[in-house]
Design an enzyme around this catalytic site. Structure first.
Site, PDB file in Angstrom:
ATOM      1  N   LYS A  13       0.840  -1.210   0.000  1.00  0.00           N
ATOM      2  CA  LYS A  13       0.000   0.000   0.000  1.00  0.00           C
ATOM      3  C   LYS A  13       0.870   1.254   0.000  1.00  0.00           C
ATOM      4  CE  LYS A  13      -2.022  -1.237   3.897  1.00  0.00           C
ATOM      5  NZ  LYS A  13      -1.398  -2.555   4.165  1.00  0.00           N
ATOM      6  N   ARG A  88     -10.003   0.200   8.415  1.00  0.00           N
ATOM      7  CA  ARG A  88      -9.527  -1.142   8.720  1.00  0.00           C
ATOM      8  C   ARG A  88     -10.551  -1.957   9.499  1.00  0.00           C
ATOM      9  NH1 ARG A  88      -3.705  -0.124   8.618  1.00  0.00           N
ATOM     10  NH2 ARG A  88      -2.621  -1.963   9.301  1.00  0.00           N
ATOM     11  N   ARG A 160      11.131  -1.121  11.013  1.00  0.00           N
ATOM     12  CA  ARG A 160       9.988  -0.775  11.860  1.00  0.00           C
ATOM     13  C   ARG A 160       9.894  -1.731  13.048  1.00  0.00           C
ATOM     14  NH1 ARG A 160       4.717   0.124   8.185  1.00  0.00           N
ATOM     15  NH2 ARG A 160       3.807  -1.281   9.712  1.00  0.00           N
TER      16      ARG A 160
END
Ligand code: AP5
Ligand code: MG
Ligand code: ZN
Length: 214
Positions: A13, A88, A160
């Site tokens: 995305k 979401r 991350r």
């Protein structure tokens, strides 16, 4: 362009949104990026989001809906926007309809980047991001020329906190349970489109462009 990019964690995305933003000059609204910035700055929002993110769980709907509502009202969204990672949950999708109605806007489409979960763990674990400019790399699928250094700006690359194998598995389970039902939601209201996200990044991008035109 008023679109949302859907898809499981690691589907691409952010990668595709960056290309679309470069080409069309629209606003990129990534709730994940907004939460990460808040965590980094240790704002009230960041303190609330941190624990959920570290566990691979969703941040509560009321918090998330609140920040998106504020963001969509900002001036740069008038040029169009790409929502990345929001909604979401069905509750978020319903809230989005209400917010857009209030702003007198409508979605053009909900575009799902479809990738089977077996491939997603590898993508997430291999992801590296530039500290300075935010460019995304992958040690296997898109390595930088020089290890640990951003090709675009020379910044240092980092991983991350939620890209460990264990947290990624939780994120995938949360996706199946809470986010997947959105496919049926957007099929029902006629906005749903899908591209095959297993292809190269370039092929996925051209399929997205074709889907947006079609
Ligand atoms: P968020 O930041 O949105 O993470 P995510 O949905 O898990 O998605 P990712 O950013 O991991 O993946 P991506 O699809 O952007 O893939 P990318 O392009 O980077 O959310 C993080 C957390 O914030 C959540 O867990 C939650 O706690 C919270 N949160 C966020 N939004 C929320 C909401 N609405 N409600 C509640 N909580 C929320 O690509 C991944 C890797 O693969 C990269 O290394 C890339 O180089 C590589 N890659 C990309 N495309 C390809 C390709 N075609 N082939 C091979 N490799 C590829
Ligand atoms: Mg992302
Ligand atoms: Zn950089």
């Amino acid at each position: 362009m008023h679109i949302l990019l859907m898809g499981p964690p690691g589907a691409g995305k952010g990668t595709q949104a960056a290309k679309l933003v470069e080409e069309f000059g629209v606003a990129h609204i990534s709730t994940g990026d907004m939460f990460r910035a808040a965590v980094k700055n240790q704002t009230e929002l960041g303190k609330r989001a941190q624990e959920c993110m570290a566990a691979g769980k969703l941040v509560p709907d009321d918090v998330t809906i609140g920040i998106v509502k504020e963001r969509l009202a900002q001036d740069d969204c008038k040029k169009g926007f790409i929502l990345d990672g929001f909604p979401r949950t069905v509750e978020q999708a319903e809230a989005l309809e209400k917010i857009l109605k209030e702003l007198d806007l409508a979605l053009d489409c909900a575009l799902n980047i479809d990738v089977p979960s077996a491939e997603l763990v590898e993508r997430a674990v291999g992801r590296r991001i530039c500290k300075k400019c935010g460019a995304t790399y992958n040690i296997k699928f898109k390595p930088p020329v020089k290890e640990g250094i951003c090709d675009a700006c020379g910044g240092e690359l980092y991983q991350r906190a939620d890209d460990s194998e264990a947290t990624m598995k939780n994120r995938l389970a949360v996706y199946d349970e809470q986010t997947k039902p959105l496919i049926a939601f957007y099929k029902q209201n006629g906005l749903y489109k899908e591209v095959d996200g297993r292809q190269s990044m370039e092929a996925v991008y051209s399929d997205i462009i074709a889907a947006l035109r079609g």
